[in-house]
Enzyme design. Structure first.
Site, PDB file in Angstrom:
ATOM      1  N   TRP A 102       0.828  -1.214   0.000  1.00  0.00           N
ATOM      2  CA  TRP A 102       0.000   0.000   0.000  1.00  0.00           C
ATOM      3  C   TRP A 102       0.854   1.253   0.000  1.00  0.00           C
ATOM      4  O   TRP A 102       0.506   2.247  -0.647  1.00  0.00           O
ATOM      5  CB  TRP A 102      -1.006  -0.023   1.152  1.00  0.00           C
ATOM      6  CG  TRP A 102      -2.055  -1.065   0.915  1.00  0.00           C
ATOM      7  CD1 TRP A 102      -2.283  -2.192   1.638  1.00  0.00           C
ATOM      8  CD2 TRP A 102      -3.011  -1.098  -0.173  1.00  0.00           C
ATOM      9  NE1 TRP A 102      -3.316  -2.918   1.081  1.00  0.00           N
ATOM     10  CE2 TRP A 102      -3.774  -2.268  -0.022  1.00  0.00           C
ATOM     11  CE3 TRP A 102      -3.283  -0.256  -1.252  1.00  0.00           C
ATOM     12  CZ2 TRP A 102      -4.803  -2.617  -0.909  1.00  0.00           C
ATOM     13  CZ3 TRP A 102      -4.301  -0.600  -2.147  1.00  0.00           C
ATOM     14  CH2 TRP A 102      -5.050  -1.769  -1.963  1.00  0.00           C
ATOM     15  N   ASP A 172      -2.152   6.456   6.308  1.00  0.00           N
ATOM     16  CA  ASP A 172      -3.175   5.609   5.688  1.00  0.00           C
ATOM     17  C   ASP A 172      -3.540   4.529   6.700  1.00  0.00           C
ATOM     18  O   ASP A 172      -2.868   3.516   6.811  1.00  0.00           O
ATOM     19  CB  ASP A 172      -2.627   4.975   4.401  1.00  0.00           C
ATOM     20  CG  ASP A 172      -3.604   3.967   3.803  1.00  0.00           C
ATOM     21  OD1 ASP A 172      -4.697   3.773   4.367  1.00  0.00           O
ATOM     22  OD2 ASP A 172      -3.252   3.359   2.760  1.00  0.00           O
ATOM     23  N   LYS A 196     -12.501  -2.182   5.977  1.00  0.00           N
ATOM     24  CA  LYS A 196     -11.712  -3.050   6.848  1.00  0.00           C
ATOM     25  C   LYS A 196     -12.251  -2.998   8.278  1.00  0.00           C
ATOM     26  O   LYS A 196     -12.834  -3.942   8.751  1.00  0.00           O
ATOM     27  CB  LYS A 196     -10.236  -2.636   6.832  1.00  0.00           C
ATOM     28  CG  LYS A 196      -9.399  -3.189   5.681  1.00  0.00           C
ATOM     29  CD  LYS A 196      -9.652  -2.539   4.347  1.00  0.00           C
ATOM     30  CE  LYS A 196      -8.886  -3.154   3.213  1.00  0.00           C
ATOM     31  NZ  LYS A 196      -7.989  -2.243   2.524  1.00  0.00           N
TER      32      LYS A 196
HETATM   33  C1  LIG Z   1      -7.469  -1.669   1.450  1.00  0.00           C
HETATM   34  C2  LIG Z   1      -6.415  -0.639   1.593  1.00  0.00           C
HETATM   35  C3  LIG Z   1      -6.297   0.416   0.679  1.00  0.00           C
HETATM   36  C4  LIG Z   1      -7.180   0.547  -0.542  1.00  0.00           C
HETATM   37  O1  LIG Z   1      -8.441   0.922  -0.170  1.00  0.00           O
HETATM   38  P1  LIG Z   1      -9.567   1.208  -1.288  1.00  0.00           P
HETATM   39  O2  LIG Z   1     -10.686   1.700  -0.414  1.00  0.00           O
HETATM   40  O3  LIG Z   1      -9.845  -0.090  -1.964  1.00  0.00           O
HETATM   41  O4  LIG Z   1      -9.060   2.231  -2.207  1.00  0.00           O
HETATM   42  C5  LIG Z   1      -5.310   1.349   0.885  1.00  0.00           C
HETATM   43  N1  LIG Z   1      -4.473   1.272   1.940  1.00  0.00           N
HETATM   44  C6  LIG Z   1      -4.558   0.267   2.833  1.00  0.00           C
HETATM   45  C7  LIG Z   1      -3.607   0.226   3.987  1.00  0.00           C
HETATM   46  C8  LIG Z   1      -5.526  -0.714   2.690  1.00  0.00           C
HETATM   47  O5  LIG Z   1      -5.622  -1.705   3.586  1.00  0.00           O
END
Ligand SMILES: *Cc1c(COP(=O)(O)O)cnc(C)c1O
Length: 360
Positions: A102, A172, A196
Site C-alpha cells: 500500500w 493511511d 476493513k
Molecule cells: C485496502 C487498503 C487500501 C485501498 O483501499 P480502497 O478503499 O480499496 O481504495 C489502501 N491502503 C490500505 C492500507 C488498505 O488496507
C-alpha cells in the site's frame, strides 16, 4: 442460518449486532416509513444520522475540534492523489516511508505531483520489518510525511509513531483505524477506507487538521478538494448514505462495548493468541519481525504449501472462511479486525492445531 467466521481482509466481517440492527431498521427507519437507503441526504432524518455518526467517531477517537472529519467516496486509493493535491501547498517535495504494497501505491500516485523522498524503505527485508526512527531520512522541507501504519497485505504494523518535527504526518490507517487508541493531535491527516475496520465499502473517512484544508493546488478536481467537502459537511455531492449510516451503527456498537481502549485489549489478546499458536508450532510460520507484527492482519504459511488448498477446504467446512493469503504473498492470512470475535480466533487456533495433528 449459519454465520461463518469470515477472516477477509476487506470487505471484512461486520459485527453481527450491527447487521441485526440494520435489518430491524431496514424497512422503516425510526418511524420514517422508509429505509435509510431511500432517504434524501438533505432531509432532516438523514442529516441526524450523519451528524450522529460524526459525533460518535469524534468521541471514540477523541478528535480535537481543530480537525475536520469527512465521509467521502473513492476509497483510500483516491486519497493517494488527494493528499499531495491538498497538502503540497506550494512545496515540491514530500517524504514517504515504504513498508509494502500500500505504501508503494501511495508513492506511485504522489510521484505524479511532486518529488518523493523515500525517507525509508524496508524492501531489503522483503517488507518484513518497519524502519527505526533513527533510520528515517527525513527532509525538513517536505510538505508532509506519509506512512502506512499497518500494511494490510504484509501484516506489518508500526510499533511507534514516527517523529517528524513540524512536518505534518499523513497516515493511511485503512486497516488499523479504531483498533487501538491514538493521539490524533500528532497527525496532519488520517484516512481510511471503511471496508476493513469501520463498515461497508464505498465510504472513506478522512480526518484533517484544519490548517491543511483550503490550499489545494491549482487544477485539483472539485471532488478531491478537501475544502469543498468540509464546507458542505461531506455533502458536496450525494454521499454514500447507507455506508455512512452503517458506519454510524458500528461506532455506536464500539461505544457500547467500551470504546477503543476496550477494543485494543481484545485485539491485543486475539493477536497474541494467534501468533503464539503459530510460533509454538513447527508446522505454521509467520515471517514478520516480532516487534512489527500486525494486530489486524496475520499472514502465515504451512510447512508444506501443497497442503494450502486442503487447509482452506477443511477450514471452510469448519465455518472458517476467506483465509487464503493475498495473491502476492501466498499462504494464509487471517484478518482479525474489531468485528472478529475472540471465539472466532480461538476457533481458528483449535482448527489449526487439529489440522497439524492430522497432516503435520
Ligand atoms: C485496502 C487498503 C487500501 C485501498 O483501499 P480502497 O478503499 O480499496 O481504495 C489502501 N491502503 C490500505 C492500507 C488498505 O488496507
Amino acid at each position: 442460518m449459519a454465520r461463518v467466521y469470515n477472516f477477509s481482509a476487506g470487505p471484512a466481517t461486520i459485527p453481527e449486532a450491527v447487521l441485526e440492527r440494520a435489518q430491524a431498521e431496514m424497512l422503516d427507519w425510526n418511524g420514517s416509513g422508509m429505509s435509510v437507503m431511500e432517504m434524501s441526504h438533505r432531509g432532516k432524518e438523514y442529516m441526524s444520522i450523519a451528524a450522529q455518526a460524526e459525533a460518535d467517531l469524534r468521541e471514540l477517537m477523541a478528535i480535537p475540534d481543530n480537525y475536520k472529519v469527512m465521509f467521502l467516496q473513492g476509497g483510500a486509493s483516491s486519497q493517494f492523489s488527494a493528499i499531495p493535491m491538498n497538502l503540497l501547498r506550494g512545496k515540491t517535495t514530500a517524504d514517504y516511508i515504504n513498508t509494502g504494497a500500500w505504501s508503494k501505491k501511495a508513492i506511485a500516485e504522489a510521484k505524479r505531483f511532486c518529488d518523493v523522498n523515500i525517507a525509508a524503505t524496508t524492501e531489503d527485508t522483503q517488507f518484513m520489518t518497519t524502519p527505526k526512527q533513527a533510520d528515517l531520512n527525513l527532509n525538513s522541507d517536505a510538505a508532509y510525511m506519509h506512512f502506512t501504519p499497518n500494511e494490510t497485505i504484509g501484516g506489518v504494523e508500526f510499533p511507534y509513531l514516527p517523529e517528524t518535527g513540524d512536518v505534518p504526518i499523513v497516515a493511511d490507517m485503512s486497516s488499523t483505524i479504531l483498533s487501538r487508541p491514538i493521539d490524533v493531535n500528532k497527525y496532519g491527516v488520517i484516512y481510511a477506507g471503511a471496508q476493513k475496520n469501520i463498515g461497508p465499502a464505498g465510504l472513506t473517512v478522512v480526518i484533517a487538521r484544519d490548517d491543511l484544508v483550503g490550499n489545494a493546488m491549482d487544477g485539483t478536481p472539485a471532488m478531491l478538494d478537501y475544502k469543498n467537502h468540509v464546507d458542505n459537511d461531506s455533502m458536496y455531492n450525494t454521499p454514500a448514505t447507507y455506508s455512512w449510516y452503517l458506519a454510524g451503527l458500528v461506532f455506536d456498537w464500539l461505544k457500547s462495548n467500551g470504546g477503543i481502549s476496550a477494543m485494543a485489549q481484545i485485539n491485543e489478546r486475539k493477536a497474541a493468541a494467534l501468533y503464539a499458536a503459530i510460533d509454538g508450532s513447527d508446522f505454521y510460520a509467520n515471517p514478520v519481525e516480532v516487534a512489527s507484527r500486525s494486530w489486524m492482519n496475520v499472514p502465515f504459511t504451512l510447512a508444506d504449501s501443497e497442503l494450502d488448498s486442503v487447509f482452506l477446504e477443511e477450514a471452510k467446512q469448519n465455518g472458517l472462511v476467506t483465509l487464503k493469503g493475498h495473491r502476492s504473498v501466498g499462504g494464509m492470512r487471517a484478518s482479525i479486525y474489531n468485528a472478529m470475535p475472540e471465539e472466532g480466533v480461538n476457533s481458528l487456533i483449535s482448527f489449526m492445531a487439529d489440522f497439524e495433528k492430522r497432516h503435520g
